[in-house]
Design a protein around this motif. Structure first.
Motif, PDB file in Angstrom:
ATOM      1  N   LEU A 117      22.625  14.528 -10.266  1.00 12.08           N
ATOM      2  CA  LEU A 117      21.452  13.780  -9.837  1.00 12.08           C
ATOM      3  C   LEU A 117      21.660  13.393  -8.383  1.00 12.08           C
ATOM      4  N   ALA A 118      20.666  13.693  -7.554  1.00  8.88           N
ATOM      5  CA  ALA A 118      20.745  13.352  -6.135  1.00  8.88           C
ATOM      6  C   ALA A 118      19.385  12.843  -5.675  1.00  8.88           C
ATOM      7  N   ALA A 119      19.406  11.945  -4.712  1.00  8.48           N
ATOM      8  CA  ALA A 119      18.164  11.415  -4.176  1.00  8.48           C
ATOM      9  C   ALA A 119      18.369  10.970  -2.733  1.00  8.48           C
ATOM     10  N   VAL A 120      17.281  11.030  -1.968  1.00 12.85           N
ATOM     11  CA  VAL A 120      17.271  10.546  -0.590  1.00 12.85           C
ATOM     12  C   VAL A 120      16.056   9.636  -0.449  1.00 12.85           C
ATOM     13  N   ARG A 121      16.289   8.410   0.021  1.00 11.68           N
ATOM     14  CA  ARG A 121      15.208   7.439   0.259  1.00 11.68           C
ATOM     15  C   ARG A 121      14.871   7.492   1.744  1.00 11.68           C
ATOM     16  N   VAL A 122      13.571   7.655   2.042  1.00 11.64           N
ATOM     17  CA  VAL A 122      13.128   7.891   3.411  1.00 11.64           C
ATOM     18  C   VAL A 122      12.058   6.871   3.808  1.00 11.64           C
ATOM     19  N   HIS A 123      12.125   6.405   5.059  1.00 14.33           N
ATOM     20  CA  HIS A 123      11.101   5.506   5.603  1.00 14.33           C
ATOM     21  C   HIS A 123       9.767   6.250   5.600  1.00 14.33           C
ATOM     22  N   PRO A 124       8.657   5.610   5.232  1.00 18.59           N
ATOM     23  CA  PRO A 124       7.386   6.313   5.040  1.00 18.59           C
ATOM     24  C   PRO A 124       6.745   6.868   6.311  1.00 18.59           C
ATOM     25  N   PRO A 182       0.842  -1.205   0.000  1.00 17.18           N
ATOM     26  CA  PRO A 182       0.000   0.000   0.000  1.00 17.18           C
ATOM     27  C   PRO A 182       0.878   1.257   0.000  1.00 17.18           C
ATOM     28  N   ILE A 183       0.356   2.324  -0.525  1.00 20.21           N
ATOM     29  CA  ILE A 183       1.124   3.564  -0.613  1.00 20.21           C
ATOM     30  C   ILE A 183       1.663   3.978   0.747  1.00 20.21           C
ATOM     31  N   SER A 184       0.906   3.800   1.802  1.00 17.66           N
ATOM     32  CA  SER A 184       1.342   4.221   3.129  1.00 17.66           C
ATOM     33  C   SER A 184       2.548   3.440   3.636  1.00 17.66           C
ATOM     34  N   SER A 185       2.867   2.311   3.011  1.00 17.42           N
ATOM     35  CA  SER A 185       4.011   1.492   3.417  1.00 17.42           C
ATOM     36  C   SER A 185       5.218   1.648   2.487  1.00 17.42           C
ATOM     37  N   ARG A 186       5.041   2.341   1.405  1.00 19.12           N
ATOM     38  CA  ARG A 186       6.127   2.462   0.422  1.00 19.12           C
ATOM     39  C   ARG A 186       7.091   3.572   0.799  1.00 19.12           C
ATOM     40  N   ARG A 187       8.361   3.348   0.531  1.00 19.78           N
ATOM     41  CA  ARG A 187       9.400   4.321   0.832  1.00 19.78           C
ATOM     42  C   ARG A 187       9.204   5.573  -0.009  1.00 19.78           C
ATOM     43  N   LEU A 188       9.631   6.697   0.547  1.00 18.66           N
ATOM     44  CA  LEU A 188       9.558   7.971  -0.156  1.00 18.66           C
ATOM     45  C   LEU A 188      10.922   8.263  -0.768  1.00 18.66           C
ATOM     46  N   LEU A 189      10.933   8.814  -1.970  1.00 17.51           N
ATOM     47  CA  LEU A 189      12.171   9.174  -2.620  1.00 17.51           C
ATOM     48  C   LEU A 189      12.097  10.640  -3.033  1.00 17.51           C
ATOM     49  N   PHE A 190      13.026  11.413  -2.511  1.00 16.34           N
ATOM     50  CA  PHE A 190      13.121  12.822  -2.860  1.00 16.34           C
ATOM     51  C   PHE A 190      14.280  12.971  -3.840  1.00 16.34           C
ATOM     52  N   VAL A 191      14.012  13.551  -4.999  1.00 18.37           N
ATOM     53  CA  VAL A 191      14.996  13.629  -6.078  1.00 18.37           C
ATOM     54  C   VAL A 191      15.264  15.089  -6.424  1.00 18.37           C
ATOM     55  N   ASP A 192      16.533  15.387  -6.689  1.00 20.44           N
ATOM     56  CA  ASP A 192      16.935  16.719  -7.125  1.00 20.44           C
ATOM     57  C   ASP A 192      17.852  16.564  -8.332  1.00 20.44           C
ATOM     58  N   VAL A 193      17.689  17.414  -9.319  1.00 20.85           N
ATOM     59  CA  VAL A 193      18.579  17.415 -10.483  1.00 20.85           C
ATOM     60  C   VAL A 193      19.067  18.833 -10.748  1.00 20.85           C
ATOM     61  N   GLU A 194      20.270  18.910 -11.270  1.00 22.27           N
ATOM     62  CA  GLU A 194      20.809  20.161 -11.807  1.00 22.27           C
ATOM     63  C   GLU A 194      20.943  19.933 -13.305  1.00 22.27           C
ATOM     64  N   THR A 195      20.681  20.976 -14.073  1.00 22.95           N
ATOM     65  CA  THR A 195      20.728  20.854 -15.526  1.00 22.95           C
ATOM     66  C   THR A 195      21.567  21.968 -16.133  1.00 22.95           C
ATOM     67  N   THR A 196      21.815  21.844 -17.412  1.00 26.65           N
ATOM     68  CA  THR A 196      22.573  22.872 -18.119  1.00 26.65           C
ATOM     69  C   THR A 196      21.676  24.006 -18.605  1.00 26.65           C
ATOM     70  N   GLY A 197      20.402  23.984 -18.251  1.00 24.47           N
ATOM     71  CA  GLY A 197      19.458  25.034 -18.637  1.00 24.47           C
ATOM     72  C   GLY A 197      18.036  24.563 -18.449  1.00 24.47           C
ATOM     73  N   LEU A 198      17.095  25.346 -18.910  1.00 18.33           N
ATOM     74  CA  LEU A 198      15.680  25.061 -18.683  1.00 18.33           C
ATOM     75  C   LEU A 198      14.951  24.436 -19.867  1.00 18.33           C
ATOM     76  N   ASP A 199      15.594  24.339 -21.002  1.00 17.48           N
ATOM     77  CA  ASP A 199      14.966  23.767 -22.190  1.00 17.48           C
ATOM     78  C   ASP A 199      15.207  22.251 -22.206  1.00 17.48           C
ATOM     79  N   PRO A 200      14.169  21.440 -21.977  1.00 17.44           N
ATOM     80  CA  PRO A 200      14.368  19.987 -21.895  1.00 17.44           C
ATOM     81  C   PRO A 200      14.814  19.340 -23.206  1.00 17.44           C
ATOM     82  N   VAL A 201      14.640  20.011 -24.322  1.00 18.29           N
ATOM     83  CA  VAL A 201      15.086  19.474 -25.604  1.00 18.29           C
ATOM     84  C   VAL A 201      16.580  19.748 -25.804  1.00 18.29           C
ATOM     85  N   ARG A 202      17.044  20.887 -25.355  1.00 17.79           N
ATOM     86  CA  ARG A 202      18.412  21.332 -25.621  1.00 17.79           C
ATOM     87  C   ARG A 202      19.376  21.067 -24.460  1.00 17.79           C
TER      88      ARG A 202
END
Length: 95
Positions: free
Chosen positions: A31-38, A5-25
């Motif tokens: 890439l960073a992430a933290v896995r947390v007990h729910p 169930p969703i209430s038992s699933r781990r939480l994952l917080f993700v952060d990314v840095e990019t070379t700009g704001l245009d997802p095509v270019r």
């Protein structure tokens, strides 16, 4: 996919840095992430890596100033595919 169930699933917080704001270019360069007990909210795992862009010349001047991107500092960074391969096990089953 997990059958927990969703209430038992781990939480994952993700952060990314990019070379700009245009997802095509522009590309992911960190890439960073933290896995947390729910329910107890303690950190169960962390992941941080730089990612070598295929086209560092496309980095916007504003973005480089904001996130400190310098192509030479990313020479030893893995390509995105390798970074994601290492990231997936931490993310598996998380929301």
């Amino acid at each position: 996919m997990t059958s927990l169930p969703i209430s038992s699933r781990r939480l994952l917080f993700v952060d990314v840095e990019t070379t700009g704001l245009d997802p095509v270019r522009h590309e992911i360069i960190e890439l960073a992430a933290v896995r947390v007990h729910p329910t107890l909210l303690y950190v169960e795992g962390e992941f941080v890596t730089r990612v070598r862009p295929r086209h560092p010349e496309r980095c916007s001047v504003e973005t480089a100033a904001l996130n400190g991107f310098d192509p030479a500092a990313w020479d030893d960074a893995p390509p995105l595919e390798d970074a994601l391969e290492r990231f997936v096990p931490l993310a598996k089953g998380c929301i």
